[in-house]
Design an enzyme around this catalytic site. Structure first.
Site, PDB file in Angstrom:
ATOM      1  N   ASP A 134       0.849  -1.178   0.000  1.00 21.66           N
ATOM      2  CA  ASP A 134       0.000   0.000   0.000  1.00 21.66           C
ATOM      3  C   ASP A 134       0.894   1.242   0.000  1.00 21.66           C
ATOM      4  O   ASP A 134       1.847   1.299   0.784  1.00 21.66           O
ATOM      5  CB  ASP A 134      -0.881  -0.019   1.259  1.00 21.66           C
ATOM      6  CG  ASP A 134      -2.309   0.378   0.985  1.00 21.66           C
ATOM      7  OD1 ASP A 134      -2.496   1.510   0.496  1.00 21.66           O
ATOM      8  OD2 ASP A 134      -3.217  -0.421   1.247  1.00 21.66           O
TER       9      ASP A 134
ATOM     10  N   ASP B 256      -3.204   4.579  -2.266  1.00 20.83           N
ATOM     11  CA  ASP B 256      -4.293   5.087  -1.441  1.00 20.83           C
ATOM     12  C   ASP B 256      -4.777   6.468  -1.907  1.00 20.83           C
ATOM     13  O   ASP B 256      -3.952   7.369  -2.106  1.00 20.83           O
ATOM     14  CB  ASP B 256      -3.756   5.188  -0.005  1.00 20.83           C
ATOM     15  CG  ASP B 256      -4.850   5.390   1.021  1.00 20.83           C
ATOM     16  OD1 ASP B 256      -5.720   4.512   1.129  1.00 20.83           O
ATOM     17  OD2 ASP B 256      -4.806   6.422   1.720  1.00 20.83           O
TER      18      ASP B 256
ATOM     19  N   GLU C  39      -6.394   3.714  -5.904  1.00 19.47           N
ATOM     20  CA  GLU C  39      -7.726   3.802  -5.291  1.00 19.47           C
ATOM     21  C   GLU C  39      -8.262   5.204  -5.556  1.00 19.47           C
ATOM     22  O   GLU C  39      -7.640   6.186  -5.150  1.00 19.47           O
ATOM     23  CB  GLU C  39      -7.641   3.565  -3.778  1.00 19.47           C
ATOM     24  CG  GLU C  39      -9.023   3.560  -3.123  1.00 19.47           C
ATOM     25  CD  GLU C  39      -9.058   4.171  -1.722  1.00 19.47           C
ATOM     26  OE1 GLU C  39     -10.022   3.906  -1.002  1.00 19.47           O
ATOM     27  OE2 GLU C  39      -8.134   4.934  -1.368  1.00 19.47           O
TER      28      GLU C  39
ATOM     29  N   HIS D 291     -11.149  -3.489   2.973  1.00 21.06           N
ATOM     30  CA  HIS D 291     -11.107  -3.068   4.381  1.00 21.06           C
ATOM     31  C   HIS D 291     -11.920  -1.813   4.652  1.00 21.06           C
ATOM     32  O   HIS D 291     -11.997  -1.376   5.792  1.00 21.06           O
ATOM     33  CB  HIS D 291      -9.641  -2.843   4.769  1.00 21.06           C
ATOM     34  CG  HIS D 291      -9.049  -1.719   3.975  1.00 21.06           C
ATOM     35  ND1 HIS D 291      -8.823  -1.802   2.612  1.00 21.06           N
ATOM     36  CD2 HIS D 291      -8.678  -0.466   4.330  1.00 21.06           C
ATOM     37  CE1 HIS D 291      -8.335  -0.654   2.178  1.00 21.06           C
ATOM     38  NE2 HIS D 291      -8.237   0.168   3.199  1.00 21.06           N
ATOM     39  N   ASP D 292     -12.475  -1.189   3.622  1.00 22.59           N
ATOM     40  CA  ASP D 292     -13.291   0.016   3.812  1.00 22.59           C
ATOM     41  C   ASP D 292     -14.777  -0.243   3.647  1.00 22.59           C
ATOM     42  O   ASP D 292     -15.588   0.662   3.786  1.00 22.59           O
ATOM     43  CB  ASP D 292     -12.898   1.085   2.780  1.00 22.59           C
ATOM     44  CG  ASP D 292     -11.507   1.625   3.014  1.00 22.59           C
ATOM     45  OD1 ASP D 292     -11.064   1.654   4.180  1.00 22.59           O
ATOM     46  OD2 ASP D 292     -10.864   2.021   2.023  1.00 22.59           O
TER      47      ASP D 292
HETATM   48  C1  GLC Z   1      -8.288   4.965   1.853  1.00 18.98           C
HETATM   49  C2  GLC Z   1      -8.086   3.708   2.646  1.00 18.98           C
HETATM   50  C3  GLC Z   1      -8.764   3.860   3.969  1.00 18.98           C
HETATM   51  C4  GLC Z   1      -8.116   5.003   4.710  1.00 18.98           C
HETATM   52  C5  GLC Z   1      -8.137   6.280   3.870  1.00 18.98           C
HETATM   53  C6  GLC Z   1      -7.166   7.264   4.411  1.00 18.98           C
HETATM   54  O1  GLC Z   1      -9.602   5.165   1.516  1.00 18.98           O
HETATM   55  O2  GLC Z   1      -8.508   2.598   1.927  1.00 18.98           O
HETATM   56  O3  GLC Z   1      -8.722   2.690   4.733  1.00 18.98           O
HETATM   57  O4  GLC Z   1      -8.790   5.231   5.915  1.00 18.98           O
HETATM   58  O5  GLC Z   1      -7.753   6.051   2.539  1.00 18.98           O
HETATM   59  O6  GLC Z   1      -5.845   6.809   4.233  1.00 18.98           O
END
Ligand code: GLC
Ligand code: CA
Length: 585
Positions: free
Chosen positions: A112, A215, A272, A345-346
């Site tokens: 990540d 991310d 992402e 995980h979100d």
């Molecule tokens: C992304 C991650 C999430 C995190 C956010 C801030 O959306 O997937 O888990 O809380 O970014 O880093």
């Protein structure tokens, strides 16, 4: 890296494709996968021990959520040192051992990359607040407040609730944090920040990792005039997004990153990109290969979000599900390579969210596998999905660890909403639903650890776990394995042209995957009642189609049903999912 033309009917699978296009990924949330040393926290040695489990499933590559040192305000997404391993998870040697162990199995590992922000405990931030004129003074987004500093610079919100600005008394200014207040946004407009990020990426590549999941990478460029968001918005909605999602310099930054880090390598970069629209995804990951290799967009998994966002839950229909799916599958065809997922995980667990995690647990779990593994693009399976892990479903707010959940609860309580109502929403939507420990067996701590885990076990771990699943006649894991292996030999699934059929059915979805090596029909009943599809439409879609052959169903089919199928009638039982090969004259 150029992405190979993937989806016209005469494309050839595998020849010239990039490794990630052929790969089935598995996402591991390290804190919750397997605890090898009995401290209640999953770790790198634990992951290493489970490599055979992943290999046996047919997994080719793993994405690890952040494992760098972190004060854990957002469990690893608040990084305090980019070039080390969080001691809770092991040492740097443990990491290289793990990487070697994956490589020895012919598997890949991607990490990540969290570079929209750092932890406020990162040295850069501590230097930045103490010494505005020093080398790190301009590493973050600092701004004076308005009304002589009494109010933040503008009305932007954090995704985790409240203002996106926090006053730092030491520096006497506000800093921007799009997420938790302990996650300060880096100032990408500063070329030194970008150089540092590229240096860190190259450093990890020099240690042999195979790529990055990036991310919130579409938020790194901000509108530096920092205007107020004047739209009329729902109370729960995040203000400011038009000024920091897809900001003015985003594509320039990513092109620079491609040139300085990713070019001429076989590393995989998947970004992402929450809130990314169709055109954005094309620009970010188009076939010109100038920026990212693939994008995670959230459109499908926002199907139950209302106008107030994720905590504002709405209902949806099968037709809407198929239409969202089609929009991306068809829209990106031959133009950009999709990254597909139902859980991460979100998100709460897709099984509990999109299907029935109870009476039709086996059928629902395997139905999701059928759809995910039939899509064009790279599939990402989230840990536990392969045994049908449902939402953790905690009952008390004290069981939750996620900052987003806890902030939502606290904020809405101060706005006067009832505890019961909030808990109902949280039990459905909280990210912790998908962060509870992997359910290996039915023993006290689920075979995850010998001691009490950092977050409670999901409520149904004694009933749903790897050991039970593997000893059952109806094993979800074995369906996943079967479908992964079927996908690998069936070009139409991973590479074919997508065509929705049955696009306004109330219960089921159906789509075709066409490829010169064979055409397939995928049908899935998303309801608890029998559903019927008349396959007569096939002739219209595919001249020359004379019938279908059943390749896969998550039910046992009877002779009667086979006969019906010959007549073009497909009766699907609750959460039945089928893959049919189309036969031609
Ligand atoms: C992304 C991650 C999430 C995190 C956010 C801030 O959306 O997937 O888990 O809380 O970014 O880093
Ligand atoms: Ca441990």
């Amino acid at each position: 890296m150029q992405i190979m033309k993937n989806s016209t009917s005469d494309s050839i699978r595998s020849e010239n494709s990039n490794w990630w296009q052929d790969a089935v990924f598995y996402q591991i949330y390290p804190r919750s996968f397997y605890d090898s040393n009995g401290d209640g926290i999953g770790d790198l040695q634990g992951i290493k021990e489970k490599i055979p489990y992943l290999k046996d499933l047919g997994i080719d590559a793993v994405w690890l959520n952040p494992v760098y040192p972190s004060p854990n305000n957002d469990y690893g997404y608040d990084i305090s040192n980019y070039q080390d391993i969080n001691p809770e998870y092991g040492t740097f040697e443990d990491f290289t051992e793990l990487l070697d162990a994956f490589h020895a199995q012919g598997m890949k590992l991607i990490m990540d990359l969290v570079v929209n922000h750092t932890s406020t405990e990162h040295d850069w931030f501590q230097n930045s607040r103490r010494n505005p004129d020093g080398p790190y003074g301009d590493f973050y987004i600092w701004h004076d407040g308005i009304d002589s500093g009494a109010e933040p610079p503008n009305n932007w919100n954090s995704f985790f609730g409240g203002s996106a600005w926090k006053y730092d008394p030491l520096r006497g200014q506000y800093y921007l944090h799009l997420f938790d207040e302990h996650q300060a946004d880096l100032n990408w407009a500063n070329p030194k920040v970008r150089e540092e990020v590229y240096r860190i990426m190259n450093w990890w590549f020099s240690h042999g990792i195979d790529g990055f999941r990036m991310d919130v990478i579409n938020m790194i460029s901000k509108d530096t005039s920092f205007p107020n968001d004047t739209r009329e918005l729902d109370d729960l909605a995040v203000k400011g997004t038009p000024y920091f999602i897809n900001g003015p310099e985003l594509h320039n930054y990513l092109k620079e990153m491609r040139a300085k880090v990713l070019s001429a390598s076989t590393k995989f970069a998947v970004g992402e990109c929450p809130g990314a629209e169709f055109e954005d995804v094309l620009a970010l990951s188009g076939m010109d290969g100038e920026e990212l290799d693939a994008v995670f967009q959230m459109d499908l998994m926002e199907i139950d979000h209302g106008s107030g966002g994720k905590w504002d839950i709405r209902s949806w229909t099968a037709a809407e599900f198929l239409s969202r799916l089609s929009r991306w599958q068809q829209g990106l065809e031959g133009r950009a390579w999709p990254a597909n997922f139902f859980s991460n995980h979100d998100q709460p667990r897709a099984l509990s969210r999109l299907a029935d995690d109870n009476e039709y647990h086996f059928e629902s779990s395997s139905l999701l596998a059928v759809i995910l593994l039939s899509l064009t693009g790279t599939p990402f399976i989230y840990y536990g999905e392969e045994i049908g892990m449902p939402n953790a479903d905690f009952r008390s707010i004290s069981d939750y660890r996620d900052v987003d959940t806890l902030n939502f609860f606290a904020l809405e309580r101060t706005r006067g909403r009832e505890e019961d109502e909030l808990l109902r929403i949280i039990r459905y939507m909280s990210r912790d639903n998908a962060r509870s420990p992997m359910q290996w067996n039915g023993s006290k701590y689920g075979g995850f650890s010998s001691t009490e885990p950092w977050i409670p076990m999901g409520r149904r771990y004694a009933e749903i776990n790897v050991e039970k699943d593997l000893s059952s006649q109806r094993s979800v894991y074995r369906e996943y394995r079967k479908l992964i292996s079927f996908r690998k030999k069936t070009a139409a699934l991973g590479y074919g042209d997508f065509e929705p059929v049955e696009s306004d059915h109330a219960q089921l979805i159906a789509f075709m995957k066409r490829h010169r090596q064979g055409d397939y029909l995928v049908c899935a009943n998303l309801s608890t009642r029998d559903a019927q599809s008349r396959l007569s439409f096939l002739a219209a879609f595919l001249p020359g189609a004379v019938g279908t052959e059943l390749e896969y169903s998550n039910y046992k089919r009877t002779t009667l049903q086979d006969q019906e199928l010959k007549k073009g009638i497909l009766n699907l039982r609750p959460y039945e999912a089928c893959i049919l090969k189309i036969t031609k004259s």
